[in-house]
Design a protein around this motif. Structure first.
Motif, PDB file in Angstrom:
ATOM      1  N   LYS A  32       4.170  10.676   1.055  1.00 17.64           N
ATOM      2  CA  LYS A  32       5.109   9.541   1.073  1.00 17.64           C
ATOM      3  C   LYS A  32       4.902   8.732   2.356  1.00 17.64           C
ATOM      4  CE  LYS A  32       8.475  11.767  -1.862  1.00 17.64           C
ATOM      5  NZ  LYS A  32       9.827  12.214  -2.059  1.00 17.64           N
ATOM      6  N   ASP A  33       3.642   8.401   2.593  1.00 14.44           N
ATOM      7  CA  ASP A  33       3.209   7.738   3.820  1.00 14.44           C
ATOM      8  C   ASP A  33       3.482   6.233   3.736  1.00 14.44           C
ATOM      9  OD1 ASP A  33       1.901   6.707   6.021  1.00 14.44           O
ATOM     10  OD2 ASP A  33       0.128   7.981   5.772  1.00 14.44           O
ATOM     11  N   LEU A  34       4.669   5.851   4.135  1.00 11.79           N
ATOM     12  CA  LEU A  34       5.097   4.460   4.057  1.00 11.79           C
ATOM     13  C   LEU A  34       4.224   3.545   4.921  1.00 11.79           C
ATOM     14  CD1 LEU A  34       7.154   2.651   2.697  1.00 11.79           C
ATOM     15  CD2 LEU A  34       8.709   3.073   4.597  1.00 11.79           C
ATOM     16  N   VAL A  35       3.813   4.005   6.075  1.00  7.39           N
ATOM     17  CA  VAL A  35       2.970   3.203   6.967  1.00  7.39           C
ATOM     18  C   VAL A  35       1.641   2.870   6.288  1.00  7.39           C
ATOM     19  CG1 VAL A  35       1.736   3.186   9.173  1.00  7.39           C
ATOM     20  CG2 VAL A  35       4.070   4.097   9.053  1.00  7.39           C
ATOM     21  N   PHE A  36       1.042   3.859   5.616  1.00  9.80           N
ATOM     22  CA  PHE A  36      -0.211   3.645   4.882  1.00  9.80           C
ATOM     23  C   PHE A  36      -0.043   2.523   3.863  1.00  9.80           C
ATOM     24  CE2 PHE A  36      -2.650   4.450   1.012  1.00  9.80           C
ATOM     25  CZ  PHE A  36      -3.937   4.579   1.480  1.00  9.80           C
ATOM     26  N   PHE A  37       1.009   2.602   3.054  1.00  9.47           N
ATOM     27  CA  PHE A  37       1.195   1.626   1.985  1.00  9.47           C
ATOM     28  C   PHE A  37       1.617   0.263   2.527  1.00  9.47           C
ATOM     29  CE2 PHE A  37       1.248   5.581  -0.364  1.00  9.47           C
ATOM     30  CZ  PHE A  37       0.390   5.265  -1.407  1.00  9.47           C
ATOM     31  N   GLN A  38       2.439   0.232   3.550  1.00 11.59           N
ATOM     32  CA  GLN A  38       2.836  -1.053   4.130  1.00 11.59           C
ATOM     33  C   GLN A  38       1.641  -1.776   4.740  1.00 11.59           C
ATOM     34  OE1 GLN A  38       6.089   0.230   6.665  1.00 11.59           O
ATOM     35  NE2 GLN A  38       7.597  -0.498   5.181  1.00 11.59           N
ATOM     36  N   SER A  39       0.644  -1.029   5.201  1.00  9.23           N
ATOM     37  CA  SER A  39      -0.562  -1.666   5.746  1.00  9.23           C
ATOM     38  C   SER A  39      -1.367  -2.364   4.655  1.00  9.23           C
ATOM     39  CB  SER A  39      -1.438  -0.634   6.463  1.00  9.23           C
ATOM     40  OG  SER A  39      -2.085   0.211   5.528  1.00  9.23           O
ATOM     41  N   CYS A  40      -1.084  -2.039   3.406  1.00 12.00           N
ATOM     42  CA  CYS A  40      -1.777  -2.668   2.273  1.00 12.00           C
ATOM     43  C   CYS A  40      -1.091  -3.959   1.836  1.00 12.00           C
ATOM     44  CB  CYS A  40      -1.830  -1.714   1.090  1.00 12.00           C
ATOM     45  SG  CYS A  40      -2.814  -0.243   1.429  1.00 12.00           S
ATOM     46  N   GLY A  41       0.140  -4.161   2.250  1.00  8.39           N
ATOM     47  CA  GLY A  41       0.884  -5.354   1.862  1.00  8.39           C
ATOM     48  C   GLY A  41       2.240  -4.997   1.320  1.00  8.39           C
ATOM     49  N   ASN A  42       2.914  -5.989   0.803  1.00 11.10           N
ATOM     50  CA  ASN A  42       4.250  -5.787   0.252  1.00 11.10           C
ATOM     51  C   ASN A  42       4.171  -5.191  -1.141  1.00 11.10           C
ATOM     52  OD1 ASN A  42       5.566  -6.848   2.496  1.00 11.10           O
ATOM     53  ND2 ASN A  42       5.382  -8.935   1.709  1.00 11.10           N
ATOM     54  N   GLY A  43       4.994  -4.184  -1.378  1.00 13.13           N
ATOM     55  CA  GLY A  43       5.069  -3.585  -2.706  1.00 13.13           C
ATOM     56  C   GLY A  43       5.983  -4.383  -3.600  1.00 13.13           C
ATOM     57  N   LEU A  44       5.856  -4.174  -4.917  1.00 14.91           N
ATOM     58  CA  LEU A  44       6.700  -4.857  -5.899  1.00 14.91           C
ATOM     59  C   LEU A  44       7.449  -3.821  -6.704  1.00 14.91           C
ATOM     60  CD1 LEU A  44       4.020  -7.340  -7.252  1.00 14.91           C
ATOM     61  CD2 LEU A  44       5.776  -7.833  -5.579  1.00 14.91           C
ATOM     62  N   PRO A  45       8.684  -3.536  -6.574  1.00 20.56           N
ATOM     63  CA  PRO A  45       9.590  -4.142  -5.623  1.00 20.56           C
ATOM     64  C   PRO A  45       9.458  -3.569  -4.223  1.00 20.56           C
ATOM     65  CG  PRO A  45      10.796  -2.637  -7.034  1.00 20.56           C
ATOM     66  CD  PRO A  45       9.364  -2.663  -7.512  1.00 20.56           C
ATOM     67  N   ASP A  46       9.188  -2.257  -4.108  1.00 26.20           N
ATOM     68  CA  ASP A  46       8.943  -1.683  -2.781  1.00 26.20           C
ATOM     69  C   ASP A  46       8.192  -0.373  -2.946  1.00 26.20           C
ATOM     70  OD1 ASP A  46      10.770   0.611  -3.014  1.00 26.20           O
ATOM     71  OD2 ASP A  46      12.364  -0.857  -2.858  1.00 26.20           O
ATOM     72  N   TRP A  47       7.634   0.121  -1.850  1.00 24.26           N
ATOM     73  CA  TRP A  47       6.817   1.332  -1.910  1.00 24.26           C
ATOM     74  C   TRP A  47       7.626   2.571  -2.233  1.00 24.26           C
ATOM     75  CZ3 TRP A  47       2.183   0.026  -2.809  1.00 24.26           C
ATOM     76  CH2 TRP A  47       1.629  -1.113  -2.234  1.00 24.26           C
ATOM     77  N   GLU A  48       8.894   2.608  -1.843  1.00 25.32           N
ATOM     78  CA  GLU A  48       9.748   3.761  -2.171  1.00 25.32           C
ATOM     79  C   GLU A  48       9.828   3.950  -3.684  1.00 25.32           C
ATOM     80  OE1 GLU A  48      11.037   5.986  -0.127  1.00 25.32           O
ATOM     81  OE2 GLU A  48      10.517   4.990   1.748  1.00 25.32           O
ATOM     82  N   THR A  49       9.850   2.854  -4.413  1.00 27.63           N
ATOM     83  CA  THR A  49       9.873   2.906  -5.875  1.00 27.63           C
ATOM     84  C   THR A  49       8.603   3.574  -6.401  1.00 27.63           C
ATOM     85  OG1 THR A  49      11.162   0.875  -5.913  1.00 27.63           O
ATOM     86  CG2 THR A  49      10.096   1.496  -7.957  1.00 27.63           C
ATOM     87  N   LEU A  50       7.470   3.267  -5.775  1.00 27.31           N
ATOM     88  CA  LEU A  50       6.204   3.892  -6.177  1.00 27.31           C
ATOM     89  C   LEU A  50       6.234   5.390  -5.898  1.00 27.31           C
ATOM     90  CD1 LEU A  50       3.324   3.558  -7.307  1.00 27.31           C
ATOM     91  CD2 LEU A  50       2.573   3.136  -4.942  1.00 27.31           C
ATOM     92  N   PHE A  51       6.796   5.793  -4.771  1.00 27.35           N
ATOM     93  CA  PHE A  51       6.893   7.222  -4.456  1.00 27.35           C
ATOM     94  C   PHE A  51       7.704   7.952  -5.530  1.00 27.35           C
ATOM     95  CE2 PHE A  51       6.716   6.003   0.312  1.00 27.35           C
ATOM     96  CZ  PHE A  51       5.349   5.820   0.238  1.00 27.35           C
ATOM     97  N   THR A  52       8.817   7.356  -5.932  1.00 24.94           N
ATOM     98  CA  THR A  52       9.667   7.954  -6.971  1.00 24.94           C
ATOM     99  C   THR A  52       8.921   8.039  -8.296  1.00 24.94           C
ATOM    100  OG1 THR A  52      11.641   7.085  -5.873  1.00 24.94           O
ATOM    101  CG2 THR A  52      11.875   7.740  -8.190  1.00 24.94           C
ATOM    102  N   TYR A  53       8.221   6.968  -8.651  1.00 20.80           N
ATOM    103  CA  TYR A  53       7.443   6.955  -9.889  1.00 20.80           C
ATOM    104  C   TYR A  53       6.370   8.042  -9.850  1.00 20.80           C
ATOM    105  CZ  TYR A  53       4.415   5.242 -13.643  1.00 20.80           C
ATOM    106  OH  TYR A  53       3.645   5.137 -14.771  1.00 20.80           O
ATOM    107  N   TYR A  54       5.704   8.174  -8.713  1.00 16.79           N
ATOM    108  CA  TYR A  54       4.655   9.186  -8.567  1.00 16.79           C
ATOM    109  C   TYR A  54       5.213  10.595  -8.748  1.00 16.79           C
ATOM    110  CZ  TYR A  54       1.064  12.133  -6.466  1.00 16.79           C
ATOM    111  OH  TYR A  54       0.145  13.118  -6.234  1.00 16.79           O
TER     112      TYR A  54
END
Length: 145
Positions: A32-54
């Motif tokens: 759940k490396d938020l820094v890694f994903f934020q370095s890629c750009g803005n998530g839609l809607p956000d990266w936390e949502t992707l973590f939950t989906y994963y």
């Protein structure tokens, strides 16, 4: 093949467009490396949502990363973004927006065939020309009844 909502596909395509490999992405999801994903750009809607989906759908996320997915519905704007993220195709340079058609797109054959499986069924592919290496095509908005 997994059917996936647009936002998850775009988020993972954004990460893949930065050159990260499947294993790197999966490890970052596990941590759940938020820094890694934020370095890629803005998530839609956000990266936390992707973590939950994963967490709820690990095989589905792996399928998306491996390009073994179909987006359930795709708007024209997001289709343009997908062309940019996956293939670095730019509107006005690599294809034309002609209203209900994105036209005169050229992709290598192997990319064309995988792309046709990813794009939602509300779009139709019209092959204009095909040679040994490339396919030139239009993508037309379909009316689904």
């Amino acid at each position: 093949m997994v059917r996936v909502a647009l936002n998850y596909a775009i988020m993972l395509e954004l990460v893949k467009s930065k050159g990260y490999k499947e294993e790197e992405i999966l490890q970052a999801l596990e941590r759940k490396d938020l820094v890694f994903f934020q370095s890629c750009g803005n998530g839609l809607p956000d990266w936390e949502t992707l973590f939950t989906y994963y967490e709820k759908n690990k095989p589905g996320v792996k399928a998306i990363i491996a390009d073994d997915y179909e987006i359930t519905f795709l708007t024209k704007g997001t289709l343009k973004r997908l062309l940019l993220l996956k293939y670095q195709l730019v509107e006005g340079k690599d294809f034309e927006d002609r209203g209900e058609i994105l036209g005169t797109i050229t992709l290598p054959k192997e990319f064309f065939h995988s792309f046709t499986t990813i794009v939602a069924k509300n779009w139709t592919f019209v092959v204009l020309e095909e040679n040994t290496y490339n396919v030139i095509f239009d993508i037309k908005l379909s009316v689904i009844e």
